[in-house]
Write a protein that holds these residues in place. Structure first.
Motif, PDB file in Angstrom:
ATOM      1  N   LYS A  80      28.645  39.407  19.847  1.00 21.87           N
ATOM      2  CA  LYS A  80      29.307  40.019  21.003  1.00 21.87           C
ATOM      3  C   LYS A  80      30.463  39.149  21.479  1.00 21.87           C
ATOM      4  O   LYS A  80      30.427  37.928  21.372  1.00 21.87           O
ATOM      5  N   PHE A  81      31.477  39.825  22.017  1.00 25.85           N
ATOM      6  CA  PHE A  81      32.652  39.128  22.531  1.00 25.85           C
ATOM      7  C   PHE A  81      32.836  39.441  24.004  1.00 25.85           C
ATOM      8  O   PHE A  81      32.521  40.540  24.472  1.00 25.85           O
ATOM      9  N   LYS A  82      33.373  38.455  24.727  1.00 26.67           N
ATOM     10  CA  LYS A  82      33.746  38.630  26.129  1.00 26.67           C
ATOM     11  C   LYS A  82      35.131  38.034  26.297  1.00 26.67           C
ATOM     12  O   LYS A  82      35.477  37.055  25.646  1.00 26.67           O
ATOM     13  N   ILE A  83      35.902  38.655  27.172  1.00 28.41           N
ATOM     14  CA  ILE A  83      37.265  38.189  27.394  1.00 28.41           C
ATOM     15  C   ILE A  83      37.457  37.910  28.879  1.00 28.41           C
ATOM     16  O   ILE A  83      37.028  38.691  29.727  1.00 28.41           O
ATOM     17  N   LYS A  84      38.071  36.781  29.168  1.00 22.89           N
ATOM     18  CA  LYS A  84      38.431  36.425  30.533  1.00 22.89           C
ATOM     19  C   LYS A  84      39.935  36.590  30.624  1.00 22.89           C
ATOM     20  O   LYS A  84      40.691  35.946  29.885  1.00 22.89           O
ATOM     21  N   ILE A  85      40.365  37.484  31.484  1.00 21.99           N
ATOM     22  CA  ILE A  85      41.784  37.756  31.672  1.00 21.99           C
ATOM     23  C   ILE A  85      42.193  37.165  33.011  1.00 21.99           C
ATOM     24  O   ILE A  85      41.593  37.490  34.040  1.00 21.99           O
ATOM     25  N   GLU A  86      43.181  36.295  32.996  1.00 17.32           N
ATOM     26  CA  GLU A  86      43.665  35.676  34.222  1.00 17.32           C
ATOM     27  C   GLU A  86      44.005  36.767  35.246  1.00 17.32           C
ATOM     28  O   GLU A  86      44.736  37.706  34.936  1.00 17.32           O
ATOM     29  N   GLY A  87      43.425  36.668  36.419  1.00 18.26           N
ATOM     30  CA  GLY A  87      43.669  37.654  37.474  1.00 18.26           C
ATOM     31  C   GLY A  87      42.599  38.721  37.578  1.00 18.26           C
ATOM     32  O   GLY A  87      42.569  39.488  38.530  1.00 18.26           O
ATOM     33  N   VAL A  88      41.696  38.794  36.599  1.00 17.40           N
ATOM     34  CA  VAL A  88      40.561  39.718  36.645  1.00 17.40           C
ATOM     35  C   VAL A  88      39.333  38.874  36.954  1.00 17.40           C
ATOM     36  O   VAL A  88      39.093  37.861  36.297  1.00 17.40           O
ATOM     37  N   GLU A  89      38.577  39.291  37.951  1.00 18.62           N
ATOM     38  CA  GLU A  89      37.501  38.457  38.481  1.00 18.62           C
ATOM     39  C   GLU A  89      36.364  38.171  37.513  1.00 18.62           C
ATOM     40  O   GLU A  89      35.804  37.098  37.525  1.00 18.62           O
ATOM     41  N   LYS A  90      35.998  39.122  36.674  1.00 19.82           N
ATOM     42  CA  LYS A  90      34.803  38.923  35.852  1.00 19.82           C
ATOM     43  C   LYS A  90      35.130  38.892  34.366  1.00 19.82           C
ATOM     44  O   LYS A  90      36.190  39.342  33.936  1.00 19.82           O
ATOM     45  N   LEU A  91      34.198  38.333  33.611  1.00 15.74           N
ATOM     46  CA  LEU A  91      34.288  38.404  32.155  1.00 15.74           C
ATOM     47  C   LEU A  91      34.079  39.853  31.744  1.00 15.74           C
ATOM     48  O   LEU A  91      33.192  40.531  32.262  1.00 15.74           O
ATOM     49  N   LEU A  92      34.867  40.332  30.801  1.00 15.48           N
ATOM     50  CA  LEU A  92      34.756  41.710  30.334  1.00 15.48           C
ATOM     51  C   LEU A  92      34.221  41.722  28.914  1.00 15.48           C
ATOM     52  O   LEU A  92      34.671  40.938  28.074  1.00 15.48           O
TER      53      LEU A  92
END
Length: 171
Positions: A80-92
């Protein structure tokens, strides 16, 4: 003073929670988007990174942000993968897309009607694989990205603010 102490404790708790979300994950990519991200990030958003990896967002999120070139941190936990996008509060949660075709539609593109075919400049032909609502457009040689997901091949057409459509290869 009590309010300041309480605010600091909340901030520390939030930081600890954020740190815990990635502690058990392996960082596999730290990059930025290949192109600026315009509009909101929603479920199904396809992100091409500056090092040519593709990720499709799985989470239900509808968040706009001011930075069109945010820092992206991609983590892996098993398969599984999760992405943290600067400015988005949670890991997606996201899928790393392995099979991608980038091309353009050959000539004028007028949209689709549930039974449309698409000829690409790379000589491939694709057909709409599921009936959907009619979409009208008037574009010349728009860029397309066709990618394999668990649902089948999806095609995203640049210049349309529409969800990707399911397609199958004709030839």
């Amino acid at each position: 003073m009590k309010k300041l102490l309480a605010a600091c404790m909340v901030l520390l708790a939030v930081q600890a929670t954020k740190a815990q979300t990635t502690d058990n994950l392996k960082l596999v990519d730290s990059t930025t988007p290949f192109k600026p991200i315009n509009g909101a990030i929603t479920r199904g958003t396809l992100i091409k990174t500056s090092n040519y990896h593709f990720y499709e967002i799985n989470d239900k999120v509808n968040q706009k942000f001011s930075n069109a070139q945010p820092q992206l941190m991609v983590y892996q936990d098993g398969r599984k993968f999760k992405i943290k996008i600067e400015g988005v509060e949670k890991l997606l949660t996201c899928n790393k897309i392995q099979e991608v075709i980038e091309s353009n539609i050959d000539g004028d593109f007028k949209g689709w009607d549930g039974n449309s075919s698409f000829r690409l400049v790379n000589q491939q032909e694709w057909k709409q694989d599921s009936p959907t609502s009619t979409v009208f457009a008037n574009l010349y040689r728009p860029a397309v990205i066709i990618y394999l997901t668990s649902e089948g091949y999806k095609m995203k057409i640049e210049g349309l603010n529409e969800d990707p459509i399911l397609v199958k290869k004709i030839r």
